[in-house]
Design a protein around this motif. Sequence first.
Motif, PDB file in Angstrom:
ATOM      1  N   LEU A 366       0.842  -1.195   0.000  1.00  0.00           N
ATOM      2  CA  LEU A 366       0.000   0.000   0.000  1.00  0.00           C
ATOM      3  C   LEU A 366       0.879   1.248   0.000  1.00  0.00           C
ATOM      4  CD1 LEU A 366      -2.769  -0.901   2.634  1.00  0.00           C
ATOM      5  CD2 LEU A 366      -2.901  -1.081   0.141  1.00  0.00           C
ATOM      6  N   PRO A 367       0.368   2.359  -0.492  1.00  0.00           N
ATOM      7  CA  PRO A 367       1.155   3.589  -0.496  1.00  0.00           C
ATOM      8  C   PRO A 367       1.119   4.326   0.836  1.00  0.00           C
ATOM      9  CG  PRO A 367      -0.935   3.973  -1.567  1.00  0.00           C
ATOM     10  CD  PRO A 367      -0.890   2.511  -1.246  1.00  0.00           C
ATOM     11  N   GLU A 368       0.547   3.699   1.869  1.00  0.00           N
ATOM     12  CA  GLU A 368       0.480   4.291   3.195  1.00  0.00           C
ATOM     13  C   GLU A 368       0.772   3.207   4.227  1.00  0.00           C
ATOM     14  OE1 GLU A 368      -2.959   7.005   3.880  1.00  0.00           O
ATOM     15  OE2 GLU A 368      -3.677   6.245   1.951  1.00  0.00           O
ATOM     16  N   VAL A 369       1.221   3.625   5.400  1.00  0.00           N
ATOM     17  CA  VAL A 369       1.367   2.704   6.524  1.00  0.00           C
ATOM     18  C   VAL A 369      -0.003   2.163   6.890  1.00  0.00           C
ATOM     19  CG1 VAL A 369       1.866   2.601   8.991  1.00  0.00           C
ATOM     20  CG2 VAL A 369       3.467   3.744   7.455  1.00  0.00           C
ATOM     21  N   CYS A 370      -0.096   0.865   7.105  1.00  0.00           N
ATOM     22  CA  CYS A 370      -1.371   0.239   7.454  1.00  0.00           C
ATOM     23  C   CYS A 370      -1.441   0.017   8.960  1.00  0.00           C
ATOM     24  CB  CYS A 370      -1.532  -1.088   6.718  1.00  0.00           C
ATOM     25  SG  CYS A 370      -3.160  -1.826   6.884  1.00  0.00           S
ATOM     26  N   GLY A 371      -2.549   0.455   9.568  1.00  0.00           N
ATOM     27  CA  GLY A 371      -2.711   0.325  11.008  1.00  0.00           C
ATOM     28  C   GLY A 371      -3.451  -0.925  11.440  1.00  0.00           C
ATOM     29  N   ASN A 372      -4.443  -1.350  10.631  1.00  0.00           N
ATOM     30  CA  ASN A 372      -5.241  -2.491  11.061  1.00  0.00           C
ATOM     31  C   ASN A 372      -6.012  -3.061   9.876  1.00  0.00           C
ATOM     32  OD1 ASN A 372      -6.496  -4.383  12.780  1.00  0.00           O
ATOM     33  ND2 ASN A 372      -6.686  -2.879  14.419  1.00  0.00           N
TER      34      ASN A 372
END
Length: 404
Positions: A366-372
């Motif tokens: 993903l192009p963003e950090v994934c939190g959950n």
Amino acid sequence: MSQSSFGRGLTRRQSLSAIGLGSAALVVGAAHAQDVAAPAEPYSTVTDPRRSFGPDAEPNVYFWDPDVIAVDDAFNGLAQPNAPIKRLWTGALWAEGPAWNSVGKFLVWSDIPSNHQLRWLEDDGHVSVFRAPSNNSNGNSFDRQGRQLTCEHLTRRVVRYELDGSVTILADRFEGQRFNSPNDVVEHEDGSIWFTDPPYGGQLYEGAPDAAGGPSNPDGLIDNTLGQPPEIGEAVREMGHGVYRIGTDGTVTRMIEEAQVQNPNGLCLSPDGSRLYVASTGKGPGDTGEGGQGEVFAFDIAADGTASNGTVFTDCMVDGVKCGPDGLRCDVYGNLWASSNAGRAVGYSGVTCWSPEGALLGRIRLPEVCGNVCFGGPKRNILFMAASQSLYAVPTATQGAGPA
């Protein structure tokens, strides 16, 4: 040519040599697999040209989404070949705690700093504020009766939203002491409720710092009463980290101590409830110890609820990159899907998937950090990913275990 491999013509050895390095472009011959040219060297970070995930994005032209990456052939049976990753919505400050409501056919998740929960409707993709204020809620899930379970940073408690609209406080203290900031929550098949309690809510952005003198506000320079209900202002951190179990009789028991797992974060149960997975993440506000090391621990759960035999399930290292875990979910085969925070290692944030034995099967970039993460959709086969400011989804060829 067989489409059973993400390598699309690669041998197993060639595929493994490209672990985590993205998808390869192939020149496909007109008739036979032997006419396929050697694949180009895959990219190590992001697709080129950079793709857009939004609703106005160009169509995904690949049979296998280039950001769904098989590390082991077994992942080919879990990922869906002709399904693209889609960004469903963006606009959060820090998205967390996705949970699927099967009756209402909607996804609820938390935007912790914005102090509200959001809802995505399956029928038309509409997103609206679901609950505000949310007391800086973090983790959410639904129990087997369809009731929402929520961890609240600000009020340092776990609550249940009843079917009649009332709210039940399930746990706000242990042996007379306040919790730090409950983080994630899940129901066991025996009706007990498990949750983690790290200190991440003890900060301005995601909850409230301690009152003056507390571990996250030792010098009292921060006024923790600003913008908060008056009862919040006198709270301080009173105990260490822990993982807790709420019995069906309401009894709260600390099952895992800080010495066993520092900074316990996301958690989930195996499909049969015999194993508990706990993500151990980095130091939080007021921590003085070493802090978690970005690992996932596994514990055996006995019939009486006792947790034992804690071991490191995976260190979450991929290609020498720490893919720090946060939220966790199991599928019906017992594979563990973990959100990934790789910091500035662009291309390694997203989701990792691990076999029950702890082998890396694949990952989603993903192009963003994934939190959950959670599984949902009418067939419970869609993997929803709450990632920094956005909500993503990708259909899979498996189903999530138990309620979301």
